[in-house]
Design a protein around this motif. Structure first.
Motif, PDB file in Angstrom:
ATOM      1  N   LYS A 183      44.203  30.601  44.042  1.00 53.56           N
ATOM      2  CA  LYS A 183      45.393  30.884  44.406  1.00 53.56           C
ATOM      3  C   LYS A 183      45.404  32.331  44.990  1.00 53.56           C
ATOM      4  O   LYS A 183      45.631  33.302  44.195  1.00 53.56           O
ATOM      5  N   PRO A 184      45.440  32.543  46.334  1.00 53.63           N
ATOM      6  CA  PRO A 184      45.197  33.953  46.906  1.00 53.63           C
ATOM      7  C   PRO A 184      46.484  34.839  46.635  1.00 53.63           C
ATOM      8  O   PRO A 184      46.511  35.805  46.661  1.00 53.63           O
ATOM      9  N   THR A 185      47.680  34.092  46.456  1.00 54.93           N
ATOM     10  CA  THR A 185      48.856  35.147  46.450  1.00 54.93           C
ATOM     11  C   THR A 185      49.753  34.526  45.140  1.00 54.93           C
ATOM     12  O   THR A 185      50.982  34.057  45.121  1.00 54.93           O
ATOM     13  N   ALA A 186      49.366  34.661  43.773  1.00 55.21           N
ATOM     14  CA  ALA A 186      49.698  34.287  42.760  1.00 55.21           C
ATOM     15  C   ALA A 186      51.160  34.877  42.524  1.00 55.21           C
ATOM     16  O   ALA A 186      51.220  36.280  42.664  1.00 55.21           O
ATOM     17  N   PRO A 187      52.270  34.311  42.238  1.00 55.47           N
ATOM     18  CA  PRO A 187      53.597  35.162  41.995  1.00 55.47           C
ATOM     19  C   PRO A 187      53.798  35.801  40.885  1.00 55.47           C
ATOM     20  O   PRO A 187      54.646  35.305  40.084  1.00 55.47           O
ATOM     21  N   LYS A 242      43.946  37.828  42.948  1.00 48.66           N
ATOM     22  CA  LYS A 242      43.754  36.216  43.403  1.00 48.66           C
ATOM     23  C   LYS A 242      43.428  35.828  41.882  1.00 48.66           C
ATOM     24  O   LYS A 242      42.869  36.313  40.952  1.00 48.66           O
ATOM     25  N   ILE A 243      43.834  34.569  41.527  1.00 48.35           N
ATOM     26  CA  ILE A 243      43.448  33.588  40.689  1.00 48.35           C
ATOM     27  C   ILE A 243      42.534  32.473  40.873  1.00 48.35           C
ATOM     28  O   ILE A 243      43.082  31.880  41.932  1.00 48.35           O
ATOM     29  N   PHE A 256      46.183  27.555  48.994  1.00 45.08           N
ATOM     30  CA  PHE A 256      45.172  27.426  48.103  1.00 45.08           C
ATOM     31  C   PHE A 256      43.934  27.443  48.809  1.00 45.08           C
ATOM     32  O   PHE A 256      43.805  27.189  50.206  1.00 45.08           O
ATOM     33  N   GLU A 257      43.098  27.968  48.495  1.00 40.20           N
ATOM     34  CA  GLU A 257      41.426  28.056  48.949  1.00 40.20           C
ATOM     35  C   GLU A 257      40.565  27.548  48.076  1.00 40.20           C
ATOM     36  O   GLU A 257      40.540  27.565  46.579  1.00 40.20           O
TER      37      GLU A 257
END
Length: 118
Positions: free
Chosen positions: A98-102, A109-110, A28-29
């Motif tokens: 959330k840089p790598t949402a599944p 990104k989200i 997370f960022e």
């Protein structure tokens, strides 16, 4: 109102709607904008006259590392409420990414972006 910008707080956590997100985790960022009157600190050069942003960074990292929520909206809200407990903070803007949402076939990104006041 004056502003302190804190960008690029990155931490691994276990927040997510899908069961595997809560088990495997993900990065997370967080970016923060802290609303605080910096007039006195600007003339005194004394850290007691401002908000020590190291505390805000530590709070964000602790929340991400330990939170067990289904929604990142909830995580952003908890972070905002924690930050507002810091001395001299009148307003906070939290941008949680959330840089790598599944999500299949989605490489973006989200980001949740909220503003809260004390």
């Amino acid at each position: 109102m004056d502003w302190i910008y804190i960008t690029g707080i990155r931490c691994y956590g276990y927040v997510g709607y899908l069961p595997e997100e809560q088990v495997l985790g993900q990065w997370f960022e967080v970016d923060l904008i802290l609303g605080v009157d910096l007039t006195r600190a600007g003339t005194s050069d004394n850290i007691q006259d401002t908000s020590d942003y190291r505390q805000a960074i530590a709070m964000v990292k602790a929340q991400i590392a330990t939170a067990k929520f289904a929604l990142i909206e909830r995580l952003a809200e908890v972070i905002a409420q924690d930050i507002l407990t810091l001395d001299k903070i009148q307003q906070v803007r939290v941008r949680l990414t959330k840089p790598t949402a599944p999500i299949p076939d989605f490489g973006g990104k989200i980001t949740i972006d909220i503003t809260r006041y004390s």
